[in-house]
Write a protein that holds these residues in place. Structure first.
Motif, short mmCIF file in Angstrom:
data_model
loop_
_atom_site.label_atom_id
_atom_site.label_comp_id
_atom_site.label_asym_id
_atom_site.label_seq_id
_atom_site.Cartn_x
_atom_site.Cartn_y
_atom_site.Cartn_z
N SER A 71 0.87 -1.18 -0.08
CA SER A 71 0.01 0.10 0.01
C SER A 71 0.79 1.20 0.17
N ILE A 72 0.41 2.33 -0.73
CA ILE A 72 0.86 3.51 -0.73
C ILE A 72 -0.06 4.67 -0.86
N GLY A 73 0.19 5.85 -0.40
CA GLY A 73 -0.73 6.82 -0.30
C GLY A 73 -0.29 8.22 -0.62
N GLY A 74 -0.97 9.07 -1.03
CA GLY A 74 -0.55 10.47 -1.33
C GLY A 74 -1.66 11.48 -1.64
N SER A 75 -1.43 12.50 -1.97
CA SER A 75 -2.61 13.62 -2.24
C SER A 75 -2.22 14.19 -3.63
N GLU A 76 -3.32 14.68 -4.32
CA GLU A 76 -3.44 15.08 -5.72
C GLU A 76 -4.47 16.37 -5.62
N ALA A 77 -3.85 17.51 -6.20
CA ALA A 77 -4.92 18.83 -6.39
C ALA A 77 -5.24 18.47 -7.74
N ASN A 78 -6.73 18.54 -7.60
CA ASN A 78 -7.65 18.50 -8.95
C ASN A 78 -8.77 19.02 -8.70
N GLY A 79 -9.15 19.92 -9.57
CA GLY A 79 -10.57 20.79 -9.53
C GLY A 79 -10.49 21.69 -8.37
N GLY A 80 -9.44 22.13 -7.95
CA GLY A 80 -9.26 23.22 -7.15
C GLY A 80 -9.60 22.61 -5.47
N ARG A 81 -9.49 21.28 -5.50
CA ARG A 81 -9.42 20.78 -4.09
C ARG A 81 -8.41 19.73 -3.89
N THR A 82 -8.02 19.38 -2.91
CA THR A 82 -7.01 18.48 -2.59
C THR A 82 -7.72 17.16 -2.12
N TRP A 83 -7.09 16.22 -2.81
CA TRP A 83 -7.61 14.59 -2.67
C TRP A 83 -6.66 13.78 -2.13
N ARG A 84 -6.93 12.74 -1.26
CA ARG A 84 -5.98 11.85 -0.67
C ARG A 84 -6.47 10.46 -1.53
N TRP A 85 -5.30 9.87 -1.91
CA TRP A 85 -5.56 8.60 -2.46
C TRP A 85 -4.86 7.45 -1.70
N GLN A 86 -5.18 6.29 -1.95
CA GLN A 86 -4.52 5.10 -1.31
C GLN A 86 -4.49 4.20 -2.55
N ARG A 87 -3.41 3.70 -2.75
CA ARG A 87 -3.16 2.57 -3.86
C ARG A 87 -2.69 1.24 -3.28
N PHE A 88 -3.28 0.28 -3.52
CA PHE A 88 -2.67 -1.15 -3.15
C PHE A 88 -2.53 -2.03 -4.28
N ALA A 89 -1.36 -2.43 -4.31
CA ALA A 89 -0.96 -3.53 -5.42
C ALA A 89 -0.85 -4.88 -4.65
N ALA A 90 -1.36 -5.80 -5.41
CA ALA A 90 -1.10 -7.17 -5.17
C ALA A 90 -0.94 -8.19 -6.18
N ARG A 91 -0.07 -9.17 -6.34
CA ARG A 91 0.14 -9.90 -7.37
C ARG A 91 -0.96 -11.00 -7.33
N ILE A 92 -1.19 -11.15 -8.55
CA ILE A 92 -2.55 -12.30 -9.05
C ILE A 92 -1.92 -13.09 -9.98
N GLY A 93 -2.15 -14.55 -9.54
CA GLY A 93 -1.78 -15.44 -10.36
C GLY A 93 -0.12 -15.58 -10.22
N ASP A 94 0.33 -16.43 -10.94
CA ASP A 94 1.95 -16.64 -11.08
C ASP A 94 2.58 -16.17 -12.14
N GLN A 95 1.99 -15.46 -13.01
CA GLN A 95 2.47 -14.64 -14.27
C GLN A 95 3.10 -13.54 -13.95
N GLY A 96 2.87 -12.92 -12.89
CA GLY A 96 3.42 -11.60 -12.48
C GLY A 96 2.38 -10.48 -12.68
N ALA A 97 1.11 -10.69 -13.08
CA ALA A 97 0.08 -9.54 -13.03
C ALA A 97 -0.21 -8.84 -11.78
N LEU A 98 -0.61 -7.84 -11.80
CA LEU A 98 -0.89 -7.15 -10.56
C LEU A 98 -2.13 -6.61 -10.48
N ARG A 99 -2.89 -6.67 -9.27
CA ARG A 99 -4.24 -5.99 -9.15
C ARG A 99 -4.04 -4.81 -8.45
N ILE A 100 -4.40 -3.50 -9.05
CA ILE A 100 -4.11 -2.33 -8.31
C ILE A 100 -5.51 -1.64 -8.04
#
Length: 142
Positions: A71-100
């Motif tokens: 998990s990683i988080g951050g903030s971004e200004a868009n539309g004149g407002r500040t938004w906080r976001w959280q991104r979670f990445a996890a491996r799926i399957g054995d081929q190296g694909a990622l679910r984000i």
């Protein structure tokens, strides 16, 4: 007497009933306007949060290096407002694909937008195929 009553117009009771009907219709329109304004505000927040979620997801998809699992988080200004976001990445399957999974919250901490994308496994660049009989140029570049 019947002629005199027809010529005199509406009675007081008829006028009061008509006024009550128009008052009810006016109140209904005012309530509808309030609901429409509230819905427009909610739609604006949701749309901006979805744009932020897409920006974060596209960043993770187009980065040459896949994001690290976790998990990683951050903030971004868009539309004149500040938004906080959280991104979670996890491996799926054995081929190296990622679910984000991306979650966007407003300054009060309410979750407004969510987005899930799948990043395909990284593949090595393929050499272009040469037509039959053609040799690669000196230096190995095509």
């Amino acid at each position: 007497m019947a002629d005199r009553r027809a010529a005199s117009g509406f009675t007081l009771i008829e006028m009061m009933v008509a006024l009550a009907v128009f008052s009810l219709a006016g109140l209904a329109l005012i309530r509808l306007e309030g609901a429409t304004i509230r819905s427009a505000g909610i739609l604006d927040n949701t749309l901006m949060a979805q744009i932020v979620a897409r920006n974060v997801a596209v960043e993770a998809l187009t980065d040459p290096r896949p994001p690290t699992a976790g998990s990683i988080g951050g903030s971004e200004a868009n539309g004149g407002r500040t938004w906080r976001w959280q991104r979670f990445a996890a491996r799926i399957g054995d081929q190296g694909a990622l679910r984000i999974d991306v979650t966007v919250t407003d300054p009060e901490g309410s979750t407004i937008g969510r987005l899930t994308v799948i990043r395909p496994p990284a593949t090595a660049p393929r050499k272009p195929r040469l037509p039959p009989g053609q040799q690669p140029p000196p230096g190995g570049r095509t």
